[in-house]
Design an enzyme around this catalytic site. Structure first.
Site, PDB file in Angstrom:
ATOM      1  N   CYS A  27      36.000  36.837  43.817  1.00  0.00           N
ATOM      2  CA  CYS A  27      34.565  37.206  43.781  1.00  0.00           C
ATOM      3  C   CYS A  27      33.733  35.858  44.288  1.00  0.00           C
ATOM      4  CB  CYS A  27      34.137  37.808  42.502  1.00  0.00           C
ATOM      5  SG  CYS A  27      32.660  38.346  42.738  1.00  0.00           S
TER       6      CYS A  27
ATOM      7  N   CYS B  80      26.320  44.919  46.596  1.00  0.00           N
ATOM      8  CA  CYS B  80      26.242  43.682  45.606  1.00  0.00           C
ATOM      9  C   CYS B  80      24.687  42.917  45.854  1.00  0.00           C
ATOM     10  CB  CYS B  80      27.261  42.424  45.971  1.00  0.00           C
ATOM     11  SG  CYS B  80      26.888  40.998  44.901  1.00  0.00           S
TER      12      CYS B  80
END
Length: 434
Positions: free
Chosen positions: A159, A345
């Site tokens: 990530c 996101c």
């Protein structure tokens, strides 16, 4: 009566425990186990590390929450899972289960690079509350004596969003304090190019992300591996050296130790192989969700990176786990379901932000395409992320996992869904697991 246990009380574990409690009649026990006394909204740790908010603003007391919502609470570290006896070891205590949902997250592979990390190393991270507090203390010192700032990720990282958020929020904070001209900022990433994010070519991502870094005067070194780290110098695999006064480098992940020690439970790297229902591929009483799930990176990159498992993906997996356990127990008559892995996101970058949307994260294995993908930049992203943080903590206080109105909003406003029923042949495969 069934004993259903959730290990881990983070972004995946606590909502999954709530979903199970809301689905299962009270004769079934839902137990939540964590070695941490508090739930932490992990995305908020970047602001904690930069001194922009206190840690307690993004934490909730787990003992209080579980007591309020009818969940049995055990604080302790699981040291062994006996899949034959269906038993967990927590210190000198043994806990039996009929089903266990593993939401432990991952361990941090700082040891793979000499000098990486807080404990015995020279860099910081924002992966845990303790690390964020250490990063905050060092950041305060850095502001008193500014110099070179290096932010990035090691090979194998998954990530990358937190690294981009940290470097751009740090830049904005330095500008706000009138210190930016005293600081050189470098961004190191194993991604083939900035904005890859471990996902690949999403529309506008490379252009928007690279453009913002360039606009802020941040030097980007992509497709790079870190060899070792000295007290004030990073050695790259290409023999270049990069001095630093402050460094925040994200580690790669692997499965937690006790899972790796259970025979046939995990992959070599410690992640759990699952069916589309998030049940273990071989053991019918074991489910997994979130970072601990084994998801292969479909794209081969020059320097290895991993596939991200975002908070929304984790919540969707937990929603599927709770639904499928309820089906197994005969509580609801419905098909088994799987997470779509469609994700959004919201990345905050100081006075602006970028919303990254991938529906789904994994492209279709036949066509190699996604239903849709896009990145959008704007000040509104910062406001939406702050609102989402407050909303998430609010629903955790109220004992809601992923309520119907959240799923409805994602579908209506963004065209995203969290779950999908499995086709008939996969329904049978799930039922036939030993």
């Amino acid at each position: 009566m069934a004993e259903v246990v959730v290990i881990g009380a983070g972004l995946g574990g606590l909502p999954t425990a709530y979903e199970l409690r809301n689905l299962l009649p009270r004769q079934h026990t839902v137990t939540l186990i964590s070695d941490q006394p508090k739930f932490t909204f992990i995305p908020g740790l970047i602001q904690v590390a930069l001194g922009l908010k206190p840690l307690n603003e993004i934490q909730l007391d787990l003992k209080e929450l579980t007591a309020r919502h009818g969940i049995k609470w055990i604080q302790g570290k699981v040291t062994n899972l006996d899949r034959q006896k269906k038993q967990l070891q927590i210190g000198d205590r043994q806990i039996n289960y009929d089903y266990v949902a593993i939401a432990t997250g991952a361990s941090l592979a700082f040891d793979e690079i000499p000098g990486l990390g807080v404990d015995g190393g020279y860099t910081h991270s924002v992966c845990t509350p303790d690390h964020a507090l250490a990063a905050k203390a060092a950041w305060k010192e850095f502001l008193q004596n500014p110099g070179a700032l290096v932010v990035g990720a090691m090979p194998g990282a998954a990530c990358f969003g937190p690294a981009y958020e940290f470097v751009l929020m740090a830049d904005w904070e330095l500008r706000r304090r009138g210190l930016r001209e005293q600081v050189s900022i470098s961004f190191l990433t194993p991604e083939p190019y900035p904005g890859h994010l471990g996902i690949g070519a999403l529309k506008n991502t490379a252009e928007l992300t690279s453009g913002l870094l360039r606009e802020r005067g941040i030097k980007v070194i992509s497709n790079v591996a870190i060899a070792k780290i000295d007290p004030h110098e990073i050695h790259l695999a290409n023999s270049d050296r990069l001095p630093f006064q402050y460094a925040m480098i994200l580690p790669s992940f692997r499965g937690v130790q006790f899972l790796q020690e259970v025979p046939e439970l995990t992959t070599q790297k410690g992640f759990i192989p699952v069916l589309p229902t998030y049940r273990h591929q071989r053991f019918s009483s074991i489910y997994a969700l979130g970072v601990t799930v084994d998801l292969e990176q479909p794209e081969k990159t020059p320097i290895p990176i991993s596939l991200p498992k975002t908070g929304q993906m984790t919540e969707a997996m937990g929603l599927a786990v709770a639904h499928n356990i309820a089906v197994e127990l005969g509580v609801i008559a419905a098909p088994f379901q799987s997470a779509t892995l469609e994700s959004i996101c919201f990345a905050e970058f100081g006075n602006t932000g970028i919303a990254y949307i991938a529906a789904p994260i994994l492209p279709d294995p036949v066509t190699g395409k996604r239903r849709y993908f896009v990145a959008i930049r704007g000040r509104w992203v910062k406001w939406v992320k702050e609102a989402f943080e407050r909303y998430f903590l609010w629903k955790m206080r109220l004992g809601m996992g992923v309520p119907w109105f959240e799923r409805w909003g994602l579908r209506i406003l963004l065209g995203l869904s969290l779950l999908k029923p499995l086709p008939e042949f996969l329904q049978k495969e799930n039922s036939s697991c030993a």
